[in-house]
Write an enzyme that holds these catalytic residues in place. Structure first.
Site, PDB file in Angstrom:
ATOM      1  N   GLY A   7       0.803  -1.210   0.000  1.00  0.00           N
ATOM      2  CA  GLY A   7       0.000   0.000   0.000  1.00  0.00           C
ATOM      3  C   GLY A   7       0.838   1.261   0.000  1.00  0.00           C
ATOM      4  CB  SER A   8      -0.152   4.794  -0.446  1.00  0.00           C
ATOM      5  OG  SER A   8      -1.086   4.890   0.622  1.00  0.00           O
ATOM      6  CB  THR A   9       1.237   3.971   4.675  1.00  0.00           C
ATOM      7  OG1 THR A   9       0.084   4.799   4.493  1.00  0.00           O
ATOM      8  CG2 THR A   9       2.012   4.488   5.871  1.00  0.00           C
ATOM      9  CG  ASP A  49       0.620  -4.144   5.640  1.00  0.00           C
ATOM     10  OD1 ASP A  49       0.669  -3.176   4.851  1.00  0.00           O
ATOM     11  OD2 ASP A  49       0.026  -5.207   5.364  1.00  0.00           O
ATOM     12  N   GLY A  50       0.267  -1.145   6.604  1.00  0.00           N
ATOM     13  CA  GLY A  50      -0.755  -0.135   6.828  1.00  0.00           C
ATOM     14  C   GLY A  50      -2.115  -0.747   7.068  1.00  0.00           C
ATOM     15  CE  LYS A  63      -3.015  -5.397   6.471  1.00  0.00           C
ATOM     16  NZ  LYS A  63      -2.498  -4.211   5.714  1.00  0.00           N
ATOM     17  N   GLY A  72      -7.510  -3.055   0.594  1.00  0.00           N
ATOM     18  CA  GLY A  72      -7.905  -2.109  -0.433  1.00  0.00           C
ATOM     19  C   GLY A  72      -7.050  -2.228  -1.684  1.00  0.00           C
ATOM     20  CD  GLU A 114      -1.876  -6.339   2.840  1.00  0.00           C
ATOM     21  OE1 GLU A 114      -1.486  -5.366   2.184  1.00  0.00           O
ATOM     22  OE2 GLU A 114      -3.032  -6.419   3.303  1.00  0.00           O
ATOM     23  CE  LYS A 141      -6.190   5.526   5.090  1.00  0.00           C
ATOM     24  NZ  LYS A 141      -4.972   4.817   4.706  1.00  0.00           N
TER      25      LYS A 141
END
Length: 225
Positions: A34-36, A86-87, A99, A101, A108, A126
């Site tokens: 993910g983006s983070t 992880d985000g 989680k 998305g 994960e 979030k």
């Protein structure tokens, strides 16, 4: 006022500070998607000489790690993962999460399950009182799509196929909107037990052990309430 991107960048830096004590010459850490997580990978690159390598939860993260010269190992060849970073798409006070998305929920969950500690990194947007405003991803075997959709509808959800998307495992995803999840552990167990479901995006039975949450006033370290 910090933008969401700045909040994500701040928590990525804070996550580096958190994992530095784990980075030893023989250490392999788990990396999410993910983006983070992308921002965390970019920050991690400057310390790549301190540790052995990583295991990755998605092809996307693997590509990014390798582009920085960070070695990615097959999880089957690894016996110890001290920490997984992880985000989350949503996280509650108990550090239960939704989680998936980005579609990497199964891998994960696998990598998180073998790590000694799961550290969730997220920005304050979030954080929720109840999970479910973000549609729950459910990874499915394609032939079971309609059967699983009917059962999710019976649970009060509105399932929708993620059109044109195939997971790294060759499966499909139903995104289930309309759920207000008051007992995430029970729902996770129930959905995962539906024939044809690979796994759902609830990370509640084994949630995060610690969360680093980026806020307008700094990054907060939170434990399960």
């Amino acid at each position: 006022m910090l933008t969401q991107q700045q909040l994500k960048e701040n928590v990525a830096v804070a996550a580096i500070d958190y994992v530095l004590p784990y980075l030893k010459p023989d250490t392999i850490i788990g990396i999410g998607s993910g983006s983070t997580a992308d921002l965390f990978i970019d920050q991690l690159a400057q310390f790549k000489s301190r540790f052995k390598g990583t295991v990755s939860s998605s092809e996307r993260s693997t590509t990014r790690l390798q582009s920085h010269g960070i070695e990615v190992f097959d999880l089957n060849d690894i016996s110890h993962v001290p920490v997984y970073i992880d985000g989350a798409d949503e996280i509650d006070a108990g550090l239960h999460m939704i989680k998936g998305g980005g579609g990497a929920l199964t891998r994960e969950k696998i990598v998180a399950s073998v790590a000694d500690q799961f550290v969730c990194i997220a920005d304050e947007s979030k954080c929720v009182d109840y999970l479910g405003a973000f549609p729950l991803p459910v990874e499915i075997i394609p032939m079971a799509r309609e059967a699983v959709a009917r059962q999710m509808a019976a649970l009060g959800g509105r399932p929708k196929l993620r059109e044109g998307f195939t997971t790294d495992n060759g499966c499909q995803i139903l995104d289930v909107a309309g759920l207000r999840i008051t007992d995430p552990k029970a729902l996770e167990a129930r959905v995962n037990n539906i024939p044809g479901v690979v796994t759902c995006g609830l990370f509640a039975i084994a949630g995060a052990g610690v969360a680093l949450i980026s806020t307008q006033t700094g990054v907060e370290q939170r434990k399960p309430a």
